[in-house]
Structures are given as structure tokens and as C-alpha cells.
Design an enzyme around this catalytic site. Sequence first.
Site, PDB file in Angstrom:
ATOM      1  N   SER A 197      30.570  42.586  43.184  1.00  0.00           N
ATOM      2  CA  SER A 197      31.821  42.870  43.890  1.00  0.00           C
ATOM      3  C   SER A 197      31.761  42.317  45.301  1.00  0.00           C
ATOM      4  O   SER A 197      32.744  42.344  46.020  1.00  0.00           O
ATOM      5  CB  SER A 197      32.062  44.380  43.932  1.00  0.00           C
ATOM      6  OG  SER A 197      30.981  45.004  44.577  1.00  0.00           O
ATOM      7  N   ASN A 246      39.298  43.916  47.462  1.00  0.00           N
ATOM      8  CA  ASN A 246      38.540  44.498  48.577  1.00  0.00           C
ATOM      9  C   ASN A 246      38.893  43.851  49.917  1.00  0.00           C
ATOM     10  O   ASN A 246      38.762  44.471  50.969  1.00  0.00           O
ATOM     11  CB  ASN A 246      37.039  44.401  48.318  1.00  0.00           C
ATOM     12  CG  ASN A 246      36.622  45.440  47.287  1.00  0.00           C
ATOM     13  OD1 ASN A 246      37.285  46.466  47.142  1.00  0.00           O
ATOM     14  ND2 ASN A 246      35.559  45.172  46.553  1.00  0.00           N
ATOM     15  N   GLU A 286      38.922  40.286  38.208  1.00  0.00           N
ATOM     16  CA  GLU A 286      39.005  39.128  39.097  1.00  0.00           C
ATOM     17  C   GLU A 286      38.049  38.062  38.549  1.00  0.00           C
ATOM     18  O   GLU A 286      36.856  38.336  38.372  1.00  0.00           O
ATOM     19  CB  GLU A 286      38.589  39.511  40.524  1.00  0.00           C
ATOM     20  CG  GLU A 286      39.591  40.428  41.227  1.00  0.00           C
ATOM     21  CD  GLU A 286      39.138  40.883  42.614  1.00  0.00           C
ATOM     22  OE1 GLU A 286      39.986  41.040  43.498  1.00  0.00           O
ATOM     23  OE2 GLU A 286      37.922  41.123  42.811  1.00  0.00           O
ATOM     24  N   HIS A 318      34.718  40.025  37.857  1.00  0.00           N
ATOM     25  CA  HIS A 318      34.609  41.309  38.558  1.00  0.00           C
ATOM     26  C   HIS A 318      35.512  42.358  37.917  1.00  0.00           C
ATOM     27  O   HIS A 318      36.737  42.291  38.032  1.00  0.00           O
ATOM     28  CB  HIS A 318      34.965  41.113  40.042  1.00  0.00           C
ATOM     29  CG  HIS A 318      34.880  42.368  40.838  1.00  0.00           C
ATOM     30  ND1 HIS A 318      35.716  42.653  41.890  1.00  0.00           N
ATOM     31  CD2 HIS A 318      34.059  43.441  40.740  1.00  0.00           C
ATOM     32  CE1 HIS A 318      35.406  43.833  42.389  1.00  0.00           C
ATOM     33  NE2 HIS A 318      34.418  44.334  41.699  1.00  0.00           N
TER      34      HIS A 318
END
Length: 658
Positions: free
Chosen positions: A123, A195, A156, A144
Site C-alpha cells: 500500500s 491514500n 488499484e 493493491h
Amino acid sequence: MEFDDIETIAVLGAGNMGHGIAEVAALAGYEVNLRDIKEEFVQNGYDQIEWSLEKLAEKEQITQEEADAAIDRVTPYVDVEDAVGDVDVVIEAVPEKMDIKKDVYGDVEQYLPEEAIVATNTSSLSITELSEVTERPEQFCGMHFFNPPVRMQLVEVISGAHSSEETLQATEDLAEAFGKTPVRVHKDSPGFIVNRILVPLMNEACWMVSEDAATIEEIDSATKFDLGLPMGAFELGDQVGNDVTYHVLEYMNEVLGEAYEPAPFLEQIVEEERFGKKTGEGFYDYENGDGADIPTDAGTDEIEARLLAVMANEVGNLVGGDVSNPRDIDEAVMLGAGFPDGPAKLADDHGLASLESTISELYEEQGHPRFEVSDALREAADEGGFHASGDDEDVVEFTNIEVYKPDEYDYVGHIVLSREARMNTISPDLMEELGEAIEMLEDDDEVRAVLLTGKGDRAFSAGADVTSMAASADPLEAIKLSRQGQETFGKLESSPMPIVAGIDGYALGGGMELSMCADMRIASKRSELGQPELDLGLLPGWGGTQRLKHIVGEGRAKEIILTAERYDAETMYDYGFVNEVVENDEFEERAFELVAQLAGGPPIAQELTKKAMLKGREDTDAGLEVESHAFGHLINTDDLMTGITAFMGDGEPEFEGK
Ligand SMILES: C/C=C/C(=O)SCCNC(=O)CCNC(=O)[C@H](O)C(C)(C)COP(=O)(O)OP(=O)(O)OC[C@H]1O[C@@H](n2cnc3c(N)ncnc32)[C@H](O)[C@@H]1OP(=O)(O)O
């Protein structure tokens, strides 16, 4: 390696993410080798998969046979050669330490078939750097998953500097085969997409506290109730783990620069080892206090604008850095973080030009690099918003729904409610798009009947998005919302075309009210329907108090609404609400078959039939009047000749709607 050749997958690491990914792959029909360094670790992962599959079967989300078949496809391994010697893809989910991952790749590659793809579930680490320790950097990419992989829809798929298009395409196809939604991250950049939006948002919340500009309660109130995000910024931080947020920020700071400097308040919290829920205390106290008890009305316009401005700037950074585009960013954040709308859309709705001013003023006041306006934000603000320019002028872009004209069926339109991570709940934006889509399909000569479904197999729709409702307790706004629903759903009811609601999963509250406006309802066996509004202290406000009785009669309508119970599809069939119940795995085919049958009917006669029936609901004489005029009108149509000729010749009529 091409997607069609993928049969066997090795998942390395049987921890939380590893066993979750293995379960998803096994459920999708792949042979899975689950590997960890110790027998007890891998056995624990295997047991977790077994437990989770049992739970899914208990909740009837899968059958017991599917659960048994999935666990049979998982083989636990400790020996590396046995685990990877004959696989097509490796998904690595070992601890997030560069050294550990590098060691693992070294071990694995000596046995791994030459053409196999290696995908890392990291991540936070650099895909490019990881790929360079392998001998196959072009067959390496990021994949991900979000936690827990079985429930979270987003994957992702990240391109490292060397990843080949073939590898990325096969990985995206694999994610789709897993039943997930892949979003391509075009450039390997810290935090990828989700993120990169969330972490600066949490950091900004901490900066505001560091500067005494606002309190935790005020900021969380603004995040949750003014912006309508699923959690307050601090609540989210405590959930994720403040140490984790801090480490990701440090990494962003190192790679991307000073704009990502962790706020002093975050540093202090981490120094005090207040990591969040997992340690019992973070920004909130979960052991000795009330946890995240967020007031609904403590937010201010300034806080809302500042948080939105920082998110909008981050969208700009991602776009400007060629990492992604506004549409993909919105999709990723909605699916990966449960936002009701993506950050680009939220910023557009607020007014991008005003957010640009907000962030420019902050830069002038404070001079901190995180407030430096990104070029992409500036350009988008000039153009009227991130979504204002549109990528393709001929394609109508919807964010909350999808609209298709499937090639396999003539004259069929298909609207899909596509907020899958939120059970296809109905937000004001979805409602607006739905209204536009109905009008668009009505204007389309190639569409004569419409199927309306929800994305995925968990819900047609779980009703109004209550999080967006909770954001405002204003009675006038509520009246507006109720009218908006009544009118938009009414468009379906009064549409000249036959509409079929295909219900697979939950149809609750506003979702059931929406299906009420279709002409027919077909449901899979696993579906559950109901009007739970009274349990929330509400009432069905999108037409349910009036429309339901016309389908099931007033007695049943009162029972359904006043008890607020959930009913299975068979009972709703007995009540006359559902026209047909089908086996779960036959649902899609049968729904299309039904709508295609209706699309082959005589359009003018269908339109007039619907009109006469609707008119006659409250006033039979008025309905009869429409009926007789319609009869007179139809006598003169080509469709009548077509129908009679086909009848005489024993053929199938091909109506033209003339
Ligand atoms: C005028 C119209 C008024 C109305 O329509 S009022 C709303 C009426 N509808 C309801 O009351 C249904 C509320 N939802 C539920 O009862 C449950 O959900 C379900 C039975 C549908 C499914 O339960 P499970 O399988 O345990 O899933 P999960 O974790 O509860 O839901 C998955 C995610 O979907 C979000 N969600 C579900 N329904 C709504 C909703 N109506 N508004 C907003 N979000 C909703 C959840 O919160 C969660 O999200 P996260 O994964 O982020 O925790």
C-alpha cells in the site's frame, strides 16, 4: 502472460490481506496456493478463509456448495518451490518492509515459471524499486486490495516504471474476474490514489488543531456532517492507526517533498503512542471515554472549505503528475474510502474557483508548500471544474449510474445504479443522473424498453443514502428531497416505455420505492425487500405511501410500511409485488430476456396502455376515456397492420412504432 492463460495463483503471506485475497481468488474459481513461512501462520490463514466462507454461506451471499468448492481450491504451503513452481501469477502480501519483500522475491524467482506475473499488494512502497530486484520488472506491477478484500470493491492496479501494458491489462482483467473494480494508477507515486487523498486530509485536520484554528470535534463534525464523508477525519485516523498515517506521510514527505510534512499535533499523538482504536486511545479515548462522539452541528464553513481545498489540490497534484484523472480518482475514492462522491466531484459541487481562492489565501498567509496551488487545479478552476471539460464530448458521463445499450438485445436500454460499495444507495446526485438517463433513453430511437438494476449481487438499492440525509436536518430541504424523489421516480412510472426493475439483493426503503415505479419487477431468490423507514423514525418519502397500494393493495401496503419488516422474494411474489422470482444464477439472463420481450412489443400501444392505467388510478372514468381514445388512435397505426398480418401468417410481428 495473458489473462486467459491464468489458472493458478500463489498468494504469498497468509496474514489479513493475504488470506483475504486468497479467498477472493478461490471464490472466482482459481486454484490458489497460499504460502507463509511457518506452518502455523499458513494454517491460521486457511482457517480464516474457511470461517469467512462459512459466514458468507450462512448469510446466503453464496451457496454452501460454492463455499465448499472455494475452500477445496486453496492449498496451504510452507515450501516455496511447491508453492510457486507451477503458477501463473504471484500476489505478494508479506509485511510492508522493503527488505522482507526483496528477500521473498529472491526466494521465489528461482522456482517461478518464466512467464508468470508478480503483483505486489503493497500500500505504500515503490513499485518501481520493488520490480527492480526481480528479473522480470516488465512482468511486475502493483495490485493493491483494500481491507477486507472480500468486501471491498476497489483494486488499484499500479504501473511501475517498467511494467508492460500486457502485464497491467492481465492484472486488471484478473481483478475484474475476482468481481472487483480495478482502477489504473498510471504512475508509481506514494499513496497511489486513495491514500494520496485521505492521508493529506487527515494531516490537514491535524494542522488545524496544531494552529488552534479548530477543535477535533469541530473538524470531525464538518467532515462527517457537512461534507457527508463516512467518518470524521480524526475518527478515520484512529481507525487506520495514527502510526500508519504518520509513516505514510513521512514517506510522502521524503519522496514528494515538504508539502507532506506531518503536522506537529500528529507527531505528538504518535510520540505518546496514541495510535488509535488498536491501542484504546488516539484522538479519541476508546477505553475510558466515549470514543468518537461527534456533534452533528459543530462544523463551520471555513473548516469545510479548507478540507475540500486541500483535497482538491491533491486531485490537482495527481492529475498534474499524470498519476490519474478526475474520473478515476473519484471512482477509486468512492469505492476505496466509501465517500458518497469522489473528491473531484465534491470540489466541483462546492465551486472550484472558490476553493482555489481558499487555498491561495492560505498560501499567502502561511507560505507552507502544501498550500501551493497545483497547475491542474488552477486550470480546472478556469474551465469550471474537474469534470467540466469532459474527456469525450459524445459520451454522456455519469458517476453514480451506468447506462448501456447491450449489443445482444434489440431496443433494450440498461441503467445500472452503481454505488456498489454503498449498496447502490440513492444520493441526490444519483437521483439527478437517473432523471437525466431516463430522459436520454426516452429520446433514443434505438431504445424501447429499459432494465433497471443495481451493480453487483448484494443490492438493487438499500434506499436513500442516509449519510447524505444526516448532513442536513432542515425540514425545507427534506421536503425538497422528498419531492425530488417522487418526481424522478415518477418519470419512470410515466415513461412511455416499459420499465423492468431487476432486483438482485436488497431493495429497501427508497430502493423499493424506485422499483415500485417500474412496470414489472423480477427478483432473484436471495433478494430481500422492505420499507424500513419507520424503524428510522421516517416514512417512505419517495412515493411509497401512495404507490405501493396500487400494486399490493392497501392492506398489504400498510403491513409492509408499518411493520418495517424485510420480506424475502417469494413472499413478495405472493403479495403480488414481484412478478417473477428466479434462481440467483439465472437472474441476469432472465431479466434481459423479459425486457427484450417487452422491447419487441408495439411501442405506441405500450405507451397508451401505461397512460390509461396511470390515469385511471384515482379516476376510473378518466382512465376509461384515455382507453377509448387510445383504442381509436391505435386503429390507424402501421403497428396494428403489422400485428394482424403476423397473426394471420403465424409469424412474429416486427413493430416499428408507427
Ligand atoms: C425516502 C427514502 C428513505 C430511505 O430510503 S431511508 C433508508 C432505508 N434503508 C435502510 O434503512 C437500509 C439500511 N441498510 C441496512 O440495513 C444494511 O446496510 C443492509 C441490510 C442493506 C446490508 O447489511 P450488511 O450486509 O451487513 O452490509 P452493511 O455493512 O450494513 O452495508 C455495506 C455498506 O453500505 C452502507 N449502507 C447500507 N445502507 C446504507 C444507507 N441506506 N445509507 C448509507 N449507507 C448505507 C453501510 O454503511 C456500509 O458502508 P461501510 O462499508 O462504509 O460501513
